[in-house]
Structure formats: structure tokens, C-alpha cells
Design a protein around this motif. Structure first.
Motif, PDB file in Angstrom:
ATOM      1  N   ALA A 174      50.852  20.679  29.707  1.00 56.73           N
ATOM      2  CA  ALA A 174      52.320  20.958  29.632  1.00 56.73           C
ATOM      3  C   ALA A 174      52.946  20.410  28.406  1.00 56.73           C
ATOM      4  CB  ALA A 174      53.289  20.565  30.825  1.00 56.73           C
ATOM      5  N   PHE A 175      52.231  19.271  28.005  1.00 56.43           N
ATOM      6  CA  PHE A 175      52.818  18.580  26.785  1.00 56.43           C
ATOM      7  C   PHE A 175      52.575  19.475  25.398  1.00 56.43           C
ATOM      8  CE2 PHE A 175      52.331  15.074  29.758  1.00 56.43           C
ATOM      9  CZ  PHE A 175      53.227  14.248  29.135  1.00 56.43           C
ATOM     10  N   ALA A 176      51.547  20.280  25.482  1.00 57.98           N
ATOM     11  CA  ALA A 176      51.284  21.093  24.385  1.00 57.98           C
ATOM     12  C   ALA A 176      52.658  22.188  24.429  1.00 57.98           C
ATOM     13  CB  ALA A 176      50.158  22.078  24.397  1.00 57.98           C
ATOM     14  N   LEU A 177      52.832  22.735  25.429  1.00 59.18           N
ATOM     15  CA  LEU A 177      53.972  23.685  25.634  1.00 59.18           C
ATOM     16  C   LEU A 177      55.206  23.157  25.084  1.00 59.18           C
ATOM     17  CD1 LEU A 177      53.393  25.964  28.700  1.00 59.18           C
ATOM     18  CD2 LEU A 177      52.255  25.911  26.593  1.00 59.18           C
ATOM     19  N   ALA A 205      55.635  22.536  21.558  1.00 61.81           N
ATOM     20  CA  ALA A 205      55.869  23.834  20.659  1.00 61.81           C
ATOM     21  C   ALA A 205      57.262  24.345  21.271  1.00 61.81           C
ATOM     22  CB  ALA A 205      54.880  24.998  21.271  1.00 61.81           C
ATOM     23  N   GLY A 206      58.173  23.626  21.878  1.00 63.35           N
ATOM     24  CA  GLY A 206      59.409  24.054  22.390  1.00 63.35           C
ATOM     25  C   GLY A 206      59.588  25.145  23.451  1.00 63.35           C
ATOM     26  N   LEU A 207      58.290  25.575  24.197  1.00 64.47           N
ATOM     27  CA  LEU A 207      58.597  26.765  24.873  1.00 64.47           C
ATOM     28  C   LEU A 207      59.171  26.165  26.372  1.00 64.47           C
ATOM     29  CD1 LEU A 207      55.027  28.348  24.140  1.00 64.47           C
ATOM     30  CD2 LEU A 207      57.469  28.608  23.143  1.00 64.47           C
ATOM     31  N   LEU A 208      59.121  24.836  26.492  1.00 65.04           N
ATOM     32  CA  LEU A 208      59.669  24.248  27.789  1.00 65.04           C
ATOM     33  C   LEU A 208      61.093  24.167  27.705  1.00 65.04           C
ATOM     34  CD1 LEU A 208      57.011  22.210  29.206  1.00 65.04           C
ATOM     35  CD2 LEU A 208      57.046  24.808  29.566  1.00 65.04           C
ATOM     36  N   ASP A 209      61.778  24.217  26.634  1.00 65.99           N
ATOM     37  CA  ASP A 209      63.129  23.620  26.324  1.00 65.99           C
ATOM     38  C   ASP A 209      64.339  24.631  27.384  1.00 65.99           C
ATOM     39  OD1 ASP A 209      62.309  21.801  24.426  1.00 65.99           O
ATOM     40  OD2 ASP A 209      63.282  22.695  22.851  1.00 65.99           O
ATOM     41  N   GLY A 210      64.984  23.579  28.094  1.00 63.48           N
ATOM     42  CA  GLY A 210      65.768  24.517  28.984  1.00 63.48           C
ATOM     43  C   GLY A 210      65.133  24.940  30.220  1.00 63.48           C
ATOM     44  N   ARG A 211      64.094  24.872  30.353  1.00 63.13           N
ATOM     45  CA  ARG A 211      63.043  25.485  31.532  1.00 63.13           C
ATOM     46  C   ARG A 211      62.794  24.288  32.549  1.00 63.13           C
ATOM     47  NH1 ARG A 211      61.142  30.515  30.790  1.00 63.13           N
ATOM     48  NH2 ARG A 211      61.160  31.298  28.456  1.00 63.13           N
ATOM     49  N   ALA A 265      56.678  10.583  31.492  1.00 60.71           N
ATOM     50  CA  ALA A 265      56.254  10.653  30.241  1.00 60.71           C
ATOM     51  C   ALA A 265      56.829  11.718  29.549  1.00 60.71           C
ATOM     52  CB  ALA A 265      54.787  10.218  29.814  1.00 60.71           C
ATOM     53  N   LEU A 266      56.675  12.978  30.212  1.00 62.35           N
ATOM     54  CA  LEU A 266      56.850  14.124  29.939  1.00 62.35           C
ATOM     55  C   LEU A 266      58.494  14.445  29.815  1.00 62.35           C
ATOM     56  CD1 LEU A 266      56.138  17.127  29.122  1.00 62.35           C
ATOM     57  CD2 LEU A 266      56.372  17.862  31.619  1.00 62.35           C
ATOM     58  N   ALA A 267      59.023  13.796  30.801  1.00 59.71           N
ATOM     59  CA  ALA A 267      60.628  13.841  30.982  1.00 59.71           C
ATOM     60  C   ALA A 267      61.259  13.009  29.919  1.00 59.71           C
ATOM     61  CB  ALA A 267      61.152  13.467  32.356  1.00 59.71           C
ATOM     62  N   ASP A 268      60.785  11.847  29.693  1.00 61.72           N
ATOM     63  CA  ASP A 268      60.955  11.111  28.369  1.00 61.72           C
ATOM     64  C   ASP A 268      61.023  11.380  26.951  1.00 61.72           C
ATOM     65  OD1 ASP A 268      61.949   8.380  27.914  1.00 61.72           O
ATOM     66  OD2 ASP A 268      60.057   8.159  26.797  1.00 61.72           O
ATOM     67  N   VAL A 271      63.612  19.326  28.818  1.00 63.75           N
ATOM     68  CA  VAL A 271      62.669  19.978  29.791  1.00 63.75           C
ATOM     69  C   VAL A 271      63.064  19.422  31.087  1.00 63.75           C
ATOM     70  CG1 VAL A 271      60.473  20.313  30.688  1.00 63.75           C
ATOM     71  CG2 VAL A 271      60.744  20.129  28.096  1.00 63.75           C
ATOM     72  N   GLU A 272      63.401  20.416  31.895  1.00 65.57           N
ATOM     73  CA  GLU A 272      63.774  19.914  33.582  1.00 65.57           C
ATOM     74  C   GLU A 272      62.608  19.794  34.129  1.00 65.57           C
ATOM     75  OE1 GLU A 272      65.906  21.729  37.448  1.00 65.57           O
ATOM     76  OE2 GLU A 272      66.082  22.956  35.656  1.00 65.57           O
ATOM     77  N   VAL A 273      62.046  18.392  34.337  1.00 65.93           N
ATOM     78  CA  VAL A 273      60.643  18.052  35.002  1.00 65.93           C
ATOM     79  C   VAL A 273      60.945  18.176  36.364  1.00 65.93           C
ATOM     80  CG1 VAL A 273      58.821  16.366  35.113  1.00 65.93           C
ATOM     81  CG2 VAL A 273      60.082  17.006  32.916  1.00 65.93           C
ATOM     82  N   ASP A 274      60.138  18.652  37.183  1.00 64.50           N
ATOM     83  CA  ASP A 274      60.019  18.597  38.580  1.00 64.50           C
ATOM     84  C   ASP A 274      58.690  17.949  38.960  1.00 64.50           C
ATOM     85  OD1 ASP A 274      59.915  18.768  41.374  1.00 64.50           O
ATOM     86  OD2 ASP A 274      60.672  20.769  41.527  1.00 64.50           O
ATOM     87  N   PRO A 275      58.429  16.869  39.351  1.00 65.65           N
ATOM     88  CA  PRO A 275      57.274  16.144  39.450  1.00 65.65           C
ATOM     89  C   PRO A 275      56.731  16.327  40.999  1.00 65.65           C
ATOM     90  CG  PRO A 275      58.863  14.436  39.975  1.00 65.65           C
ATOM     91  CD  PRO A 275      59.704  15.700  39.416  1.00 65.65           C
TER      92      PRO A 275
END
Length: 337
Positions: free
Chosen positions: A111-114, A117-123, A134-137, A142-146
Motif C-alpha cells: 500500500a505504501f507503493a500505491l 504513486a498518489g493512487l490512494l489519495d482521497g481513497r 505510519a501510512l496515515a502519518d 489517504v483514509e486509512v482503515d486499520p
């Protein structure tokens, strides 16, 4: 019919399992099931061989990132580490694949690669619970749902760690070929077609070290009486402080008020009893101080993400019946449809 092209970009140090999951689900020939077959291609940056993490197996690919750009589906396995640098060439290839309409997915820290690349922005997205913060930070857009096993947000999908990648791949098969086909693929892999709950049931949440805290005697006292009716007033009286002072100390040291801590401890005790005993849910609820099975279910689902029965089905350890105990796992076949 042309096959559905699945590209798997790999980097040196990626875990073998997450790479293998994609090949197992999409790469095995299943002409009796699939209307349109899959064709899996492992792709490397510069086409140099890579060594996997752990087992240190060398993978030699016959394709580069040009196949990622032309794929119908791209699945990025877990990165060597959540903070690994994602090569610019891979970032560009992922962006181009998405622009051309490819479905893009990631397993675990892929997911960090996506996100790079900006592919998770707004998702909405997920990753392994250990790295969700760390992903959310790093990627606030990105709306991270752990708490979930995987997320499918339009043409972009992400999954939690390791085995959740298998859940996501089966979900993509279901999207392509229907529920019955996905269930049959799961049957052949000897896994459930859909696991209940999310990551919460697998998250290890260590308790703060309170051994040197003034609260330690009270916590031990309360844990030894979880089956009893414990109120805020009773806890405060045992600690010889006011209820307001007790609440302030709990919040400062444990990050939660006393009664929330108490409920959390009762659910932890229920988890232990579900794993180690064959007591009924009603009896477990009584022993944990939650009264009824219905009340236990409410708090258990809230904290663990699954029902007590589903948790027991996943984690129950049968008692040892002697030196000839069988280690075989009975697997019930999932129904089609």
C-alpha cells in the motif's frame, strides 16, 4: 479470448509468501472454472534477478515494468519494509497503468507503493495493522482503515498483512467471475471464501507497563475480581481516592477511563476462555462479569471485530488428550454460491 494480464512487480527483499499468493490464485490454470483465464507475469525493475526475504530465493523474471504499464491488473506484494524506498520507475509504471484503466491492488505494505504513486489519495485503504499509523502519518490524503482485512475502493484495492492478501485476491476473482467461482477456488486452496471480521481479532495490543505505577495494585485487584460487580465508586474506594482523581489517573496512564479499561480486561479474559476452554458463551460472560451472552457479544464485536463464536472457531485450541494427540486440522468445505 485474450487472457486477463496480471502483473506482479517485485523488488529485492520482498517476502516470498505475498508474491506466491498472487501466483497461486491467478497463475494456476483452471480452464473448468474461468471464462477468461489469467496470465501472471512477474516483473522486475531493470529485469535484474531479485532475492526474496527470509528464504532468500532468487527470482528471475522475463519481463520489466513495461508489462506493468500494459496490464489489466497490477498486484504489488509487500515491500521489503514499510519504509523502503519505492523506485521512481515503479511509481511511474503504477501511475501509467492506472491512467490506462488497470485495476491496481496491493498486499500488506505494498500500500505504501500505491500511496507514493498518489493512487490512494482521497481513497479508503488499509495495510498491516502494525504499519497503519505510519501510512496515515506519511500520507494524510489517504483514509486509512486499520481494522479491516481488505478494502476495494473502485479500481484500487489494498489488504492487510500476509494472509489477508489471499482474501483480497479471492475478492478480485469474485469480482471477475462471480461468487461461485471464487468459492470453488477457495475450496481448492483449502481456505474459507470469506473470513469474518477484520484485523482487530489479530491485533496484539500490549498493556502499558504499570508495574511501577501507583495503579498497579488496583489493576491486579480488579483483574482477580472480573466476575464481580465492579463500579467506578468501588474502584475508587479500593484505591482510596475520589472517582474524579481515579478517572484522571487512568486516563493519564492507560489512555482510557476506568470502566472502559475494565470492559477491555473482561473481553481479554473472554478471549482467553474462548481459546482455552469449551465453556458456553453464557458461562464465559458470567465469569468475565459481563452478565449475559448477548452483552458479551456486543462488547466482543466492538473490541475484537468478530462474534465470540467466530473467534472461538478461529482460535480454539483443543485440549491435549495424550501422547497420541492428532495435529490434523479438520476443514469443513465451504459451500458454493
Amino acid at each position: 479470448m485474450d487472457p486477463h494480464r496480471v502483473a506482479v512487480p517485485v523488488l529485492d527483499g520482498m517476502p516470498l509468501f505475498e508474491i506466491g499468493v498472487v501466483g497461486e490464485v491467478f497463475g494456476m490454470p483452471r480452464p473448468d472454472l474461468l471464462r477468461r483465464p489469467y496470465a501472471v507475469q512477474v516483473c522486475t525493475v531493470g529485469r535484474e534477478p531479485v532475492r526474496t526475504q527470509g528464504a532468500r530465493i532468487t527470482i528471475t523474471a522475463d519481463a520489466g515494468l513495461d508489462q506493468v504499464r500494459r496490464a489489466d491488473t497490477v498486484v504489488v506484494p509487500a515491500l521489503p519494509s514499510y519504509d523502503a524506498k519505492v523506485p521512481a520507475e515503479l511509481v511511474d509504471a503504477l501511475r501509467e497503468a492506472s491512467r490506462h484503466g488497470a485495476r491496481v491492488a496491493a498486499i500488506c505494505t505494498g500500500a505504501f507503493a500505491l500511496a507514493t504513486a498518489g493512487l490512494l489519495d482521497g481513497r479508503r485503504a488499509t495495510t498491516h495493522w502494525m504499519h497503519a499509523a505510519a501510512l496515515a502519518d506519511r500520507f494524510p490524503a489517504v483514509e486509512v482503515d486499520p481494522g479491516v482485512l481488505y478494502v476495494v475502493d473502485g479500481s484500487v484495492s489494498t489488504s492487510a498483512g500476509t494472509a489477508a492478501g489471499l482474501d483480497l485476491c479471492l475478492e478480485l476473482v469474485r469480482h471477475d467471475h462471480g461468487t461461485a467461482v471464487a468459492a470453488e477456488v477457495a475450496r481448492r486452496l483449502v481456505v474459507p471464501p470469506h473470513r469474518q471480521g477484520g484485523q482487530a481479532q489479530y491485533v496484539s495490543t500490549p498493556l502499558p507497563d504499570t508495574s511501577s505505577s501507583a495503579l498497579a495494585p488496583l489493576l491486579d485487584w480488579a483483574r482477580s475480581r472480573l466476575d464481580q460487580a465492579l463500579t467506578l465508586r468501588l474502584l475508587a474506594r479500593e484505591a482510596d481516592v475520589t472517582t474524579r482523581t481515579l478517572t484522571r489517573r487512568f486516563t493519564a496512564e492507560l489512555g482510557m477511563p476506568p470502566l472502559q479499561w475494565l470492559t477491555s480486561e473482561r473481553v481479554r479474559r473472554a478471549q482467553q476462555l474462548l481459546e482455552d476452554t469449551d465453556l458456553s458463551v453464557e458461562e464465559i460472560a458470567r465469569r468475565c462479569g459481563l452478565g449475559t451472552g448477548a452483552n458479551l457479544r456486543v462488547h466482543f464485536v466492538r473490541q475484537a471485530g468478530v462474534t465470540p463464536s467466530a473467534y472461538r472457531a478461529a482460535f480454539f485450541a483443543a485440549p491435549d488428550v495424550g501422547p497420541h494427540r492428532s495435529n490434523h486440522l479438520q476443514v469443513s468445505q465451504p459451500p458454493l454460491g
